[in-house]
Design a protein around this motif. Sequence first.
Motif, PDB file in Angstrom:
ATOM      1  N   ALA A   1       0.801  -1.223   0.000  1.00  0.00           N
ATOM      2  CA  ALA A   1       0.000   0.000   0.000  1.00  0.00           C
ATOM      3  C   ALA A   1       0.832   1.271   0.000  1.00  0.00           C
ATOM      4  O   ALA A   1       0.318   2.348  -0.291  1.00  0.00           O
ATOM      5  N   THR A   2       2.125   1.170   0.305  1.00  0.00           N
ATOM      6  CA  THR A   2       2.961   2.371   0.302  1.00  0.00           C
ATOM      7  C   THR A   2       3.462   2.729  -1.093  1.00  0.00           C
ATOM      8  O   THR A   2       4.038   3.796  -1.279  1.00  0.00           O
ATOM      9  N   GLY A   3       3.210   1.837  -2.066  1.00  0.00           N
ATOM     10  CA  GLY A   3       3.639   2.120  -3.428  1.00  0.00           C
ATOM     11  C   GLY A   3       3.048   1.104  -4.385  1.00  0.00           C
ATOM     12  O   GLY A   3       3.512  -0.024  -4.444  1.00  0.00           O
ATOM     13  N   PHE A   4       2.009   1.483  -5.107  1.00  0.00           N
ATOM     14  CA  PHE A   4       1.367   0.555  -6.041  1.00  0.00           C
ATOM     15  C   PHE A   4       0.981   1.286  -7.312  1.00  0.00           C
ATOM     16  O   PHE A   4       0.814   2.510  -7.324  1.00  0.00           O
ATOM     17  N   ASP A   5       0.847   0.536  -8.382  1.00  0.00           N
ATOM     18  CA  ASP A   5       0.519   1.083  -9.692  1.00  0.00           C
ATOM     19  C   ASP A   5      -0.900   0.656 -10.054  1.00  0.00           C
ATOM     20  O   ASP A   5      -1.118  -0.476 -10.492  1.00  0.00           O
ATOM     21  N   PRO A   6      -1.896   1.524  -9.884  1.00  0.00           N
ATOM     22  CA  PRO A   6      -3.270   1.142 -10.175  1.00  0.00           C
ATOM     23  C   PRO A   6      -3.518   0.800 -11.641  1.00  0.00           C
ATOM     24  O   PRO A   6      -4.401   0.003 -11.953  1.00  0.00           O
ATOM     25  N   GLN A   7      -2.714   1.390 -12.519  1.00  0.00           N
ATOM     26  CA  GLN A   7      -2.869   1.084 -13.945  1.00  0.00           C
ATOM     27  C   GLN A   7      -2.479  -0.357 -14.217  1.00  0.00           C
ATOM     28  O   GLN A   7      -3.169  -1.090 -14.932  1.00  0.00           O
ATOM     29  N   ALA A   8      -1.369  -0.798 -13.616  1.00  0.00           N
ATOM     30  CA  ALA A   8      -0.912  -2.170 -13.814  1.00  0.00           C
ATOM     31  C   ALA A   8      -1.817  -3.168 -13.111  1.00  0.00           C
ATOM     32  O   ALA A   8      -2.077  -4.258 -13.624  1.00  0.00           O
ATOM     33  N   LEU A   9      -2.318  -2.804 -11.940  1.00  0.00           N
ATOM     34  CA  LEU A   9      -3.143  -3.729 -11.158  1.00  0.00           C
ATOM     35  C   LEU A   9      -4.565  -3.838 -11.685  1.00  0.00           C
ATOM     36  O   LEU A   9      -5.128  -4.932 -11.767  1.00  0.00           O
ATOM     37  N   PHE A  10      -5.150  -2.664 -11.996  1.00  0.00           N
ATOM     38  CA  PHE A  10      -6.579  -2.638 -12.320  1.00  0.00           C
ATOM     39  C   PHE A  10      -6.917  -1.926 -13.629  1.00  0.00           C
ATOM     40  O   PHE A  10      -8.090  -1.824 -13.981  1.00  0.00           O
ATOM     41  N   GLY A  11      -5.916  -1.412 -14.315  1.00  0.00           N
ATOM     42  CA  GLY A  11      -6.197  -0.698 -15.547  1.00  0.00           C
ATOM     43  C   GLY A  11      -6.831   0.655 -15.330  1.00  0.00           C
ATOM     44  O   GLY A  11      -7.558   1.162 -16.192  1.00  0.00           O
ATOM     45  N   ARG A  12      -6.537   1.288 -14.176  1.00  0.00           N
ATOM     46  CA  ARG A  12      -7.101   2.586 -13.842  1.00  0.00           C
ATOM     47  C   ARG A  12      -5.987   3.520 -13.397  1.00  0.00           C
ATOM     48  O   ARG A  12      -5.014   3.095 -12.771  1.00  0.00           O
ATOM     49  N   ALA A  13      -6.181   4.815 -13.661  1.00  0.00           N
ATOM     50  CA  ALA A  13      -5.205   5.802 -13.205  1.00  0.00           C
ATOM     51  C   ALA A  13      -5.491   6.252 -11.785  1.00  0.00           C
ATOM     52  O   ALA A  13      -4.593   6.651 -11.041  1.00  0.00           O
TER      53      ALA A  13
ATOM     54  N   ILE B   1       0.025  -1.121   9.951  1.00  0.00           N
ATOM     55  CA  ILE B   1       1.081  -0.931   8.966  1.00  0.00           C
ATOM     56  C   ILE B   1       2.125   0.027   9.546  1.00  0.00           C
ATOM     57  O   ILE B   1       1.828   1.221   9.717  1.00  0.00           O
ATOM     58  N   PRO B   2       3.330  -0.449   9.862  1.00  0.00           N
ATOM     59  CA  PRO B   2       4.338   0.437  10.452  1.00  0.00           C
ATOM     60  C   PRO B   2       4.589   1.725   9.657  1.00  0.00           C
ATOM     61  O   PRO B   2       4.527   2.824  10.227  1.00  0.00           O
ATOM     62  N   PRO B   3       4.825   1.653   8.332  1.00  0.00           N
ATOM     63  CA  PRO B   3       5.025   2.897   7.574  1.00  0.00           C
ATOM     64  C   PRO B   3       3.688   3.497   7.119  1.00  0.00           C
ATOM     65  O   PRO B   3       3.458   3.751   5.927  1.00  0.00           O
ATOM     66  N   TRP B   4       2.793   3.732   8.078  1.00  0.00           N
ATOM     67  CA  TRP B   4       1.418   4.096   7.727  1.00  0.00           C
ATOM     68  C   TRP B   4       1.309   5.463   7.056  1.00  0.00           C
ATOM     69  O   TRP B   4       0.421   5.687   6.233  1.00  0.00           O
ATOM     70  N   GLN B   5       2.229   6.361   7.393  1.00  0.00           N
ATOM     71  CA  GLN B   5       2.177   7.678   6.744  1.00  0.00           C
ATOM     72  C   GLN B   5       2.361   7.553   5.232  1.00  0.00           C
ATOM     73  O   GLN B   5       1.728   8.274   4.461  1.00  0.00           O
ATOM     74  N   GLY B   6       3.220   6.610   4.814  1.00  0.00           N
ATOM     75  CA  GLY B   6       3.428   6.393   3.392  1.00  0.00           C
ATOM     76  C   GLY B   6       2.178   5.891   2.689  1.00  0.00           C
ATOM     77  O   GLY B   6       1.959   6.184   1.506  1.00  0.00           O
ATOM     78  N   VAL B   7       1.356   5.147   3.410  1.00  0.00           N
ATOM     79  CA  VAL B   7       0.094   4.661   2.841  1.00  0.00           C
ATOM     80  C   VAL B   7      -0.853   5.835   2.567  1.00  0.00           C
ATOM     81  O   VAL B   7      -1.506   5.904   1.518  1.00  0.00           O
TER      82      VAL B   7
END
Length: 211
Positions: free
Chosen positions: A94-106, A120-126
């Motif tokens: 959740a701290t770094g994902f590509d919605p276009q690659a995962l779901f075909g959406r921007a 999630i320890p790095p929750w601010q990044g989420v």
Amino acid sequence: MDRIYRHQRHFYDASRKFYLLGRDQLIDGLQPPKGGSVLEIGCGTGRNLIRIARRHPDCACYGLDVSSAMLATAQGSVSKAGLEGRIRLAQADATGFDPQALFGRAGFDRIVISYALSMIPPWQGVVVEALRRLAPGGSLHIVDFGDQAGLPAPFKVALLRWLALFHVTPREDLAEVVQAMAEAAGADCRTGVAYRGYAVHAVATRQRDAA
């Protein structure tokens, strides 16, 4: 996370319904646009996504989680509910994902984070990533544990001990941090507390002309 949830996932929903307060109110208040999209970050067993899909039947629903064990449970629940055509799931950080690659959406019209930031320890990044993935005019909806400031001290001590058994750490500065991050991202934000500080909720809305 798979190690933590390997066994918990089988009774997760039955136990959490008693103390993950405010989830259904968040879902009922999403008000996504007609034909819009809703993403849940940290979708777990799929419980919330199924409710979202039923509550907002004209929206496309998406969920991501880092745990393959949880996603297996979620996929089974989605199939059992007959919502395979309405809900798509994917494994991602959740701290770094590509919605276009995962779901075909921007981006997404609504993003939901329900009682996941406290795990999630790095929750601010989420939060930063979620704000980045909002479509123009979209909104991020968060509910999680608060500081329990209005509750008896013994209750707070007992709750924190109980939550620690499940690797849960309430983020007592959640409202302030989300507010600051939303402002930095050019989004409007409103926060509040419920149940005498037991839970905190936040809604950050991206401007329609945001870059």
